[in-house]
Design an enzyme around this catalytic site. Sequence first.
Site, PDB file in Angstrom:
ATOM      1  N   HIS A   1       0.820  -1.220   0.000  1.00 29.02           N
ATOM      2  CA  HIS A   1       0.000   0.000   0.000  1.00 29.02           C
ATOM      3  C   HIS A   1       0.850   1.264   0.000  1.00 29.02           C
ATOM      4  O   HIS A   1       0.355   2.338  -0.319  1.00 29.02           O
ATOM      5  CB  HIS A   1      -1.065  -0.014   1.113  1.00 29.02           C
ATOM      6  CG  HIS A   1      -0.598   0.360   2.485  1.00 29.02           C
ATOM      7  ND1 HIS A   1      -0.276  -0.582   3.445  1.00 29.02           N
ATOM      8  CD2 HIS A   1      -0.420   1.560   3.078  1.00 29.02           C
ATOM      9  CE1 HIS A   1       0.073   0.032   4.562  1.00 29.02           C
ATOM     10  NE2 HIS A   1      -0.008   1.337   4.377  1.00 29.02           N
TER      11      HIS A   1
ATOM     12  N   ASP B   1       1.112  -7.607   2.330  1.00 28.16           N
ATOM     13  CA  ASP B   1       1.252  -6.175   2.026  1.00 28.16           C
ATOM     14  C   ASP B   1       2.721  -5.754   1.871  1.00 28.16           C
ATOM     15  O   ASP B   1       3.272  -5.088   2.733  1.00 28.16           O
ATOM     16  CB  ASP B   1       0.564  -5.385   3.163  1.00 28.16           C
ATOM     17  CG  ASP B   1       0.269  -3.950   2.773  1.00 28.16           C
ATOM     18  OD1 ASP B   1       0.860  -3.466   1.793  1.00 28.16           O
ATOM     19  OD2 ASP B   1      -0.542  -3.308   3.463  1.00 28.16           O
TER      20      ASP B   1
ATOM     21  N   SER C   1       4.027   2.366   8.426  1.00 28.54           N
ATOM     22  CA  SER C   1       3.818   1.355   7.399  1.00 28.54           C
ATOM     23  C   SER C   1       5.097   1.151   6.619  1.00 28.54           C
ATOM     24  O   SER C   1       5.740   2.124   6.222  1.00 28.54           O
ATOM     25  CB  SER C   1       2.697   1.780   6.455  1.00 28.54           C
ATOM     26  OG  SER C   1       1.488   1.365   6.991  1.00 28.54           O
TER      27      SER C   1
HETATM   28  N1  ARG Z   1      -4.863   0.846   7.487  1.00 32.31           N
HETATM   29  C1  ARG Z   1      -3.554   0.832   6.919  1.00 32.31           C
HETATM   30  C2  ARG Z   1      -2.842   2.153   7.193  1.00 32.31           C
HETATM   31  O1  ARG Z   1      -3.364   3.147   7.568  1.00 32.31           O
HETATM   32  C3  ARG Z   1      -3.505   0.392   5.489  1.00 32.31           C
HETATM   33  C4  ARG Z   1      -4.279   1.222   4.517  1.00 32.31           C
HETATM   34  C5  ARG Z   1      -4.244   0.743   3.100  1.00 32.31           C
HETATM   35  N2  ARG Z   1      -5.201  -0.349   2.835  1.00 32.31           N
HETATM   36  C6  ARG Z   1      -6.521  -0.200   2.503  1.00 32.31           C
HETATM   37  N3  ARG Z   1      -7.267  -1.245   2.372  1.00 32.31           N
HETATM   38  N4  ARG Z   1      -7.071   0.986   2.309  1.00 32.31           N
HETATM   39  O2  ARG Z   1      -2.666   3.072   6.560  1.00 32.31           O
HETATM   40  N1  ASP Z   2      -1.367   1.550   7.920  1.00 37.40           N
HETATM   41  C1  ASP Z   2      -0.654   2.645   8.563  1.00 37.40           C
HETATM   42  C2  ASP Z   2       0.341   3.305   7.589  1.00 37.40           C
HETATM   43  O1  ASP Z   2       0.104   3.341   6.407  1.00 37.40           O
HETATM   44  C3  ASP Z   2       0.014   2.209   9.818  1.00 37.40           C
HETATM   45  C4  ASP Z   2      -0.832   2.479  11.026  1.00 37.40           C
HETATM   46  O2  ASP Z   2      -1.582   3.463  11.045  1.00 37.40           O
HETATM   47  O3  ASP Z   2      -0.668   1.731  11.999  1.00 37.40           O
HETATM   48  O4  ASP Z   2       1.304   3.923   7.982  1.00 37.40           O
END
Ligand code: ARG
Ligand code: ASP
Length: 719
Positions: free
Chosen positions: A86, A222, A654
């Site tokens: 991502h 990921d 991330s």
């Molecule tokens: N929650 C994770 C982080 O804030 C991954 C986000 C990307 N994935 C998604 N399905 N939108 O950023």
């Molecule tokens: N998914 C998040 C990122 O993209 C990580 C988090 O918020 O824990 O940095």
Amino acid sequence: MKKIVLAIILLSNSITFTLKADEGMWLPIFLKALNEADMQSKGLKLTADDIYNINKSSLKDAIVHFGGGCTGEIISDKGLLLTNHHCGYGQIQAHSTVENDLLTNGFWAKNQTEELPNPGLTATFIIRMEDVTAKVLANITEGMSDAEREKKILENISTITKEAVKDTHYGAYIRPFYYGNEYYMFVTETFRDVRLVGAPPSSIGKFGGDTDNWMWPRHTGDFSIFRVYANKDNKPADYSKDNVPYQPKYVIPISLKGIQEGDFTMVYGFPGRTSEYLTSFAVDMIQNVSDPAKVKIRETKLAILDKDMKANDKVRIQYSAKYASIANYWKKWDGERNGLKKADAINKKKLFEQDFLAKVNTDDLAKSNYGNLLSDLENKYKSFSNYNNQRDYFIEAILGIEAVGFAYSYTAVIDALSSGKKAAEIQKDIDRLKSNATTFFKDYNATTDEKVCAALLKLVYDNIPKNEQADIFNEIEKKHKADFNKYAQSIYSKSFFTSEESILKFLNNPEGNYKKALKDPIYLLMKSCYSKFANDVLPQYNSLDIEITKLNRVYMKAMRELVTTKKYYPDANSTLRVTYGKVDGYYPKDGVKYNYYTTLDGIMEKENPSVDEFIVHPKLKELYNKKDYGQYADKSGELHVAFCASNHTTGGNSGSPVFNGNLELIGTNFDRNWEGTMSDIFYNPNQVRNIILDVRYTLFIVDKFAGAGYLLNEMKINK
Ligand code: ARG
Ligand code: ASP
């Protein structure tokens, strides 16, 4: 010494806000003094010097800020960089076409010549960091006004950073820490030629999609792999065919030995933003006003998008990235408000504040300095909460209407034309609007946006007091009897901001058309909402925000002076940090225990060929059926996919490397659990977990699935 500390802890028995196990995002330069002993007692076999050192190469030389928003780590002596799928998503998407869809199919460069350049993508290393508080605050005096103080600080910062990078190709930035009680400088080296080496198909890299996002148990592969390139002198350079793979100062070794529950873990990366020292008043506002409002607005919008995306394939493709990004923080805020409530964060903060006040009142000097601090903050929040709410509605609801945001980008050009400028004088701006229009309409569906407009305006109308609404709401009430569907229908059918054709007509003859623009109903809606916001919300919001920050600066100082049972780590601010904890499952709710790892078997359990997010690639299934896991299988014979641990992380972490006690790579951080998303504000040790991709799964995919095992020859793999 230990006995004294223990006695203090026992004496201050009402302090419930002392640092909990594994909480904290620590500055690498202070690890030796603050954390090394604790880390070693928890399983670190090496030293703080191995993690951060400016005299010899150390782990920090393999950690990069990836594209400014994520973290990446160097895993080969030829500049191979590992991060999340991502995090590389934008680049993978940019190289994708319908005929050659890298998002869907994945991509693996078979040799260096096939690696794909990514204009604008950077990888930044930290050369060194330094406490520059005294220099930044030099010549700052008590009597200075806020503006004078700010100006002086900026001047000092500019002098210090210029001096630090003189005669080098380095960059430098200085950030405030502890609300401006301290300042640290980071000297950086930024590489500008970063190429895509490989990425799994989305059915692996995004497996589980938005349904599983922010969730444990998790099965998302990921990760993506890039390579940093340098010029012949191993220095940063713009993209050139002649550039060569960067030779890093340090290469992270990878462990295939696996992990056990309770093992030490450490995360090294660039966490974005946290606010751990807020008062109960602030947390109350976030939990009970701000998060619920933002969740409601996004939920409304997502429901409309979802319906239209399901009904029409073109809309589905147009809105998939937008949907994912709206859904990401929708889910995070929803988890956050629940987690704050479950942790009883407001009351715990209140108890801490009572304790703090009791301490203040035992000392005359403290009393005169800090006696009114909390009541001042409480008062400020009484008015701030209202402006913050109006701001939330403006940003999320008004600007959540795509055509409104689009119309806003025309203000400068229309204003210039209205003030008598000729189109030729602003041709550059007009050309930019033209190219933006093409990008905008490629992923825009006016019918969908019209529904969003009706629903979001209605939310503003129902939730913001009448006297705080923009004038246009009065008109909608009178002319359209507050029927927002009718209103939206009428403006979307008349406006020229809703189709590429009509907007290009305008842009091809701006002088002849700008008067029409001034009467365009979407332009008028935007103008009315924007001027209300700019005149009656933003100035008050900003001035209260400054005052609150100032009070927080004093509060932070006072806490550190008076409540000495706690180790204070600075809030995250996109600077390099270390956080450590252990591999650990958790109890998400009464009677339910989550295990600390997931396996390929779980991917097969989740498989659902009729739901996009849960399709399993046939090749992966084949490997599963043959149990062809090679050296990547766990001792138990299973193939582990992800694990969770108690490291304190946030957005920006991330892609961060996750290490074992020998500082070998065991995985890549990519998310947090839903129950733990309040950790940006309040860390609850029972519930906060970061989610990590097991490096054995990463290498399994590279080697067995993608057949790109030649990349492993570059890596240092410890079996
Ligand atoms: N929650 C994770 C982080 O804030 C991954 C986000 C990307 N994935 C998604 N399905 N939108 O950023
Ligand atoms: N998914 C998040 C990122 O993209 C990580 C988090 O918020 O824990 O940095």
